[in-house]
Design a protein around this motif. Sequence first.
Motif, PDB file in Angstrom:
ATOM      1  N   VAL A   1      -5.922  -1.922   4.775  1.00 37.47           N
ATOM      2  CA  VAL A   1      -7.085  -1.409   4.435  1.00 37.47           C
ATOM      3  C   VAL A   1      -7.255  -0.947   3.211  1.00 37.47           C
ATOM      4  O   VAL A   1      -6.459  -0.472   2.426  1.00 37.47           O
ATOM      5  CB  VAL A   1      -7.654  -0.251   5.379  1.00 37.47           C
ATOM      6  CG1 VAL A   1      -8.003  -0.935   7.016  1.00 37.47           C
ATOM      7  CG2 VAL A   1      -6.523   0.795   5.684  1.00 37.47           C
TER       8      VAL A   1
ATOM      9  N   ARG B   1     -18.042   0.037  -7.371  1.00 41.72           N
ATOM     10  CA  ARG B   1     -17.402   0.983  -8.023  1.00 41.72           C
ATOM     11  C   ARG B   1     -16.152   1.265  -7.346  1.00 41.72           C
ATOM     12  O   ARG B   1     -15.602   2.443  -7.494  1.00 41.72           O
ATOM     13  CB  ARG B   1     -18.132   1.983  -8.023  1.00 41.72           C
ATOM     14  CG  ARG B   1     -19.591   2.000  -9.056  1.00 41.72           C
ATOM     15  CD  ARG B   1     -19.361   2.642 -10.410  1.00 41.72           C
ATOM     16  NE  ARG B   1     -17.976   2.844 -11.001  1.00 41.72           N
ATOM     17  CZ  ARG B   1     -17.725   3.640 -12.182  1.00 41.72           C
ATOM     18  NH1 ARG B   1     -18.765   4.434 -12.350  1.00 41.72           N
ATOM     19  NH2 ARG B   1     -16.540   3.784 -12.444  1.00 41.72           N
TER      20      ARG B   1
ATOM     21  N   ARG C   1     -15.494   5.375   2.459  1.00 43.15           N
ATOM     22  CA  ARG C   1     -15.600   3.999   2.993  1.00 43.15           C
ATOM     23  C   ARG C   1     -14.132   3.380   2.953  1.00 43.15           C
ATOM     24  O   ARG C   1     -13.208   3.739   2.333  1.00 43.15           O
ATOM     25  CB  ARG C   1     -16.653   3.065   2.217  1.00 43.15           C
ATOM     26  CG  ARG C   1     -16.571   2.997   1.002  1.00 43.15           C
ATOM     27  CD  ARG C   1     -17.795   2.326   0.400  1.00 43.15           C
ATOM     28  NE  ARG C   1     -18.099   1.062   1.099  1.00 43.15           N
ATOM     29  CZ  ARG C   1     -18.986   0.378   0.684  1.00 43.15           C
ATOM     30  NH1 ARG C   1     -19.730   0.640  -0.222  1.00 43.15           N
ATOM     31  NH2 ARG C   1     -19.385  -0.798   1.804  1.00 43.15           N
ATOM     32  N   THR C   2     -14.099   2.374   4.163  1.00 43.54           N
ATOM     33  CA  THR C   2     -12.798   1.696   4.123  1.00 43.54           C
ATOM     34  C   THR C   2     -13.230   0.151   4.470  1.00 43.54           C
ATOM     35  O   THR C   2     -14.101  -0.376   5.049  1.00 43.54           O
ATOM     36  CB  THR C   2     -12.481   1.990   5.741  1.00 43.54           C
ATOM     37  OG1 THR C   2     -12.506   3.357   5.793  1.00 43.54           O
ATOM     38  CG2 THR C   2     -10.968   1.523   5.924  1.00 43.54           C
TER      39      THR C   2
ATOM     40  N   ARG D   1      -3.639   0.344   1.756  1.00 44.04           N
ATOM     41  CA  ARG D   1      -2.318   0.833   2.465  1.00 44.04           C
ATOM     42  C   ARG D   1      -2.490   0.153   4.173  1.00 44.04           C
ATOM     43  O   ARG D   1      -3.344  -0.594   4.409  1.00 44.04           O
ATOM     44  CB  ARG D   1      -2.530   2.291   2.836  1.00 44.04           C
ATOM     45  CG  ARG D   1      -3.301   2.989   3.831  1.00 44.04           C
ATOM     46  CD  ARG D   1      -3.097   4.239   4.429  1.00 44.04           C
ATOM     47  NE  ARG D   1      -2.615   4.192   5.517  1.00 44.04           N
ATOM     48  CZ  ARG D   1      -2.686   5.083   6.484  1.00 44.04           C
ATOM     49  NH1 ARG D   1      -3.538   6.209   6.368  1.00 44.04           N
ATOM     50  NH2 ARG D   1      -2.243   4.952   7.913  1.00 44.04           N
TER      51      ARG D   1
ATOM     52  N   GLU E   1     -12.259  -1.496 -11.259  1.00 40.11           N
ATOM     53  CA  GLU E   1     -12.743  -1.248 -12.670  1.00 40.11           C
ATOM     54  C   GLU E   1     -11.852  -2.159 -13.739  1.00 40.11           C
ATOM     55  O   GLU E   1     -10.787  -2.726 -13.243  1.00 40.11           O
ATOM     56  CB  GLU E   1     -12.445   0.125 -13.121  1.00 40.11           C
ATOM     57  CG  GLU E   1     -12.976   1.369 -12.404  1.00 40.11           C
ATOM     58  CD  GLU E   1     -12.996   2.608 -12.938  1.00 40.11           C
ATOM     59  OE1 GLU E   1     -12.121   3.007 -13.715  1.00 40.11           O
ATOM     60  OE2 GLU E   1     -13.902   3.463 -12.349  1.00 40.11           O
TER      61      GLU E   1
ATOM     62  N   PRO F   1      -8.881   2.098  -9.706  1.00 38.25           N
ATOM     63  CA  PRO F   1      -9.137   3.261  -9.935  1.00 38.25           C
ATOM     64  C   PRO F   1      -8.421   4.502  -9.047  1.00 38.25           C
ATOM     65  O   PRO F   1      -8.419   4.013  -7.972  1.00 38.25           O
ATOM     66  CB  PRO F   1     -10.724   3.519 -10.130  1.00 38.25           C
ATOM     67  CG  PRO F   1     -11.542   2.813  -9.391  1.00 38.25           C
ATOM     68  CD  PRO F   1     -10.424   1.558  -8.968  1.00 38.25           C
ATOM     69  N   ARG F   2      -8.314   5.599  -9.649  1.00 38.38           N
ATOM     70  CA  ARG F   2      -7.805   6.716  -8.802  1.00 38.38           C
ATOM     71  C   ARG F   2      -8.792   6.788  -7.834  1.00 38.38           C
ATOM     72  O   ARG F   2      -9.959   6.895  -7.876  1.00 38.38           O
ATOM     73  CB  ARG F   2      -7.758   8.019  -9.782  1.00 38.38           C
ATOM     74  CG  ARG F   2      -7.162   9.032  -9.114  1.00 38.38           C
ATOM     75  CD  ARG F   2      -6.426  10.132  -9.775  1.00 38.38           C
ATOM     76  NE  ARG F   2      -5.884  10.990  -8.617  1.00 38.38           N
ATOM     77  CZ  ARG F   2      -5.279  12.029  -8.888  1.00 38.38           C
ATOM     78  NH1 ARG F   2      -5.253  12.451  -9.837  1.00 38.38           N
ATOM     79  NH2 ARG F   2      -4.789  12.962  -7.866  1.00 38.38           N
ATOM     80  N   GLY F   3      -8.315   7.035  -6.509  1.00 42.91           N
ATOM     81  CA  GLY F   3      -9.314   7.133  -5.512  1.00 42.91           C
ATOM     82  C   GLY F   3      -9.620   6.047  -4.422  1.00 42.91           C
ATOM     83  O   GLY F   3     -10.245   6.100  -3.662  1.00 42.91           O
ATOM     84  N   VAL F   4      -8.806   4.989  -5.062  1.00 40.09           N
ATOM     85  CA  VAL F   4      -9.066   3.819  -4.067  1.00 40.09           C
ATOM     86  C   VAL F   4      -7.671   3.188  -4.129  1.00 40.09           C
ATOM     87  O   VAL F   4      -7.039   2.979  -4.930  1.00 40.09           O
ATOM     88  CB  VAL F   4      -9.869   2.694  -4.982  1.00 40.09           C
ATOM     89  CG1 VAL F   4     -10.131   1.473  -4.331  1.00 40.09           C
ATOM     90  CG2 VAL F   4     -11.142   3.218  -5.232  1.00 40.09           C
ATOM     91  N   ARG F   5      -7.274   3.075  -2.793  1.00 43.81           N
ATOM     92  CA  ARG F   5      -5.803   2.563  -2.567  1.00 43.81           C
ATOM     93  C   ARG F   5      -5.964   1.658  -1.315  1.00 43.81           C
ATOM     94  O   ARG F   5      -6.414   1.985  -0.398  1.00 43.81           O
ATOM     95  CB  ARG F   5      -4.902   3.703  -2.679  1.00 43.81           C
ATOM     96  CG  ARG F   5      -5.006   4.712  -1.612  1.00 43.81           C
ATOM     97  CD  ARG F   5      -4.188   5.929  -1.878  1.00 43.81           C
ATOM     98  NE  ARG F   5      -4.561   6.987  -1.131  1.00 43.81           N
ATOM     99  CZ  ARG F   5      -4.344   7.479  -0.056  1.00 43.81           C
ATOM    100  NH1 ARG F   5      -3.512   6.535   0.674  1.00 43.81           N
ATOM    101  NH2 ARG F   5      -4.554   8.518   0.551  1.00 43.81           N
TER     102      ARG F   5
ATOM    103  N   LEU G   1      -8.822   2.091   0.966  1.00 44.46           N
ATOM    104  CA  LEU G   1      -9.505   3.135   1.261  1.00 44.46           C
ATOM    105  C   LEU G   1     -10.049   3.375   0.037  1.00 44.46           C
ATOM    106  O   LEU G   1      -9.528   3.566  -1.214  1.00 44.46           O
ATOM    107  CB  LEU G   1      -8.790   4.271   1.722  1.00 44.46           C
ATOM    108  CG  LEU G   1      -8.004   4.200   2.928  1.00 44.46           C
ATOM    109  CD1 LEU G   1      -6.628   4.965   3.198  1.00 44.46           C
ATOM    110  CD2 LEU G   1      -8.737   3.753   4.103  1.00 44.46           C
ATOM    111  N   ALA G   2     -11.435   4.135   0.078  1.00 43.01           N
ATOM    112  CA  ALA G   2     -12.243   4.394  -1.144  1.00 43.01           C
ATOM    113  C   ALA G   2     -13.148   5.455  -0.496  1.00 43.01           C
ATOM    114  O   ALA G   2     -13.259   5.816   0.462  1.00 43.01           O
ATOM    115  CB  ALA G   2     -13.139   2.951  -1.563  1.00 43.01           C
ATOM    116  N   PRO G   3     -13.960   6.194  -1.608  1.00 41.72           N
ATOM    117  CA  PRO G   3     -14.916   7.320  -1.336  1.00 41.72           C
ATOM    118  C   PRO G   3     -15.762   6.897  -0.156  1.00 41.72           C
ATOM    119  O   PRO G   3     -16.483   6.111  -0.414  1.00 41.72           O
ATOM    120  CB  PRO G   3     -15.383   7.540  -2.581  1.00 41.72           C
ATOM    121  CG  PRO G   3     -14.537   7.120  -3.739  1.00 41.72           C
ATOM    122  CD  PRO G   3     -13.781   5.906  -3.114  1.00 41.72           C
TER     123      PRO G   3
END
Lengths: 92, 378
Positions: free
Chosen positions: A28, A88, A34-35, A19, A91, A13-17, A30-32
């Motif tokens: 890694v 979360r 946390r890594t 890189r 998704e 989902p948006r906010g998880v990527r 990257l998420a809200p």
Amino acid sequence: MSALTPLSVPRLPRGVRMRFDPVRNSQVLLAPERTFDLDEVAVAVLELVDGQRTIGEIAGELASRYAADKAEIEADILPMLSDLASKRVLET
Amino acid sequence: MNAISPAVPAPIGLLAELTHRCPLRCPYCSNPLELDRRSGELDTATWQRVLSEAAELGVLHIHLSGGEPTARADIVEITGHCARLGLYSNLITSGVAGALQKLEPLADVGLDHVQLSVQAADAARAERIGGLRGAQEQKLVFGRRVVELGLPLTLNAVIHRGNIDEVQAIIDLAVELGARRLEIAHTQYYGWAYLNRAALMPTRADVALSIAAVEAARARLAGRLVIDLVVPDYYAKYPKACAGGWGRRLMNVTPAGKVLPCHAAETIPGLEFWHVTEHSLGDIWHRSPAFNAYRGTDWMPEPCRSCDRRELDWGGCRCQALALAGDAAATDPACSLSPLHARIKDLAVSEAATEVAPDYRYRVIGGAPAAARQEEPA
Ligand code: SF4
Ligand code: SF4
């Protein structure tokens, strides 16, 4: 949210990527707040998570890429993706 | 002890306190009592340089914070700079005043995540705590808009005596707004919260109930809402690894550009902090006296020195040790192994037992009460 099956179509989902981190020389996620450090398998799986492919198709691609058994790969990646979904960061 | 350890890992996160200005006046605000004024704030170009240095150093997450970060006219430019560098940007906002207007432009330039604070679920209570009438409705509108824009939303609620019975309602609110995460963070007693501790300290029984509510909700909402719980120190058995360990994971840049190992570090007298206008961030991380003061385990006294948790919690919080033990290099008295622990717990119990909580001393710029600093028996 119901449990993931081979027919689920996962996406980040948006906010998880994902890189590349040049300082630590690794990929890694990257998420809200946390890594997640990713191993080679996780990177290979997540590179195929695109909101189009089913988990079964992802397993199929990896099976042919690594000349491995598709069912075995599916059994490996389902819990990994379910774990990310329960946190979360994935998704369907 | 002063030598730079070659093993110092790169920092993971940077808390950018863009401004201390804030329309709210929360009595538990973790900002220092002496708030920076607008005239002393770093300019846009300096923040952008600092962010570039952070990316180079290995920082992955930028927490755009304050005060209220959207009070900065250049918040969109600063966030866009993060996105260009691949830095994960997290906006920590109260969601009131000008925040809503900035939200869409922020989403457009690549903001990754929004953390919205709520003071309580009930509007009247929330507004008494935050000290701003009309705030709750603005927050709800803001939160819904975050979700509409497809951005991940985290709700953050600081828990204390004035809202601890609302934990369940706050969980429901998070679900209703469509948040992916909820932080139920029991108050940490630094800054304004330390000043207001007697008004904020909950009873142990209420703490237990609130934790039970979180645990039940976690099971019920698995896969829908992630709930992170920060338990209250004074009633805990072991302290938290403050900021993940001093000088190990985080850097905190104040509005005026001072770089701290944690947001309360300035309360510790005698520490030498370096400034982004005089040193690069990498230099500050590796060489500044403040970052090296309590890094690792060499500085530790007993009981930490020989404790097998020393690389788990790194001896707890230095600022709390100073406030409660009178010595920043002491074992955090929140730890049950500290010789001072019993006294701290008794203090919490007696403050929580007062029938009527004292009035809040609201956060205000230039309003730090002169004699209100550390008045604990050492
Ligand atoms: S805690 Fe309250 S007063 Fe402090 S910065 Fe956050 S919203 Fe503003
Ligand atoms: S004695 Fe020190 S290291 Fe051990 S648990 Fe307590 S604070 Fe942590």
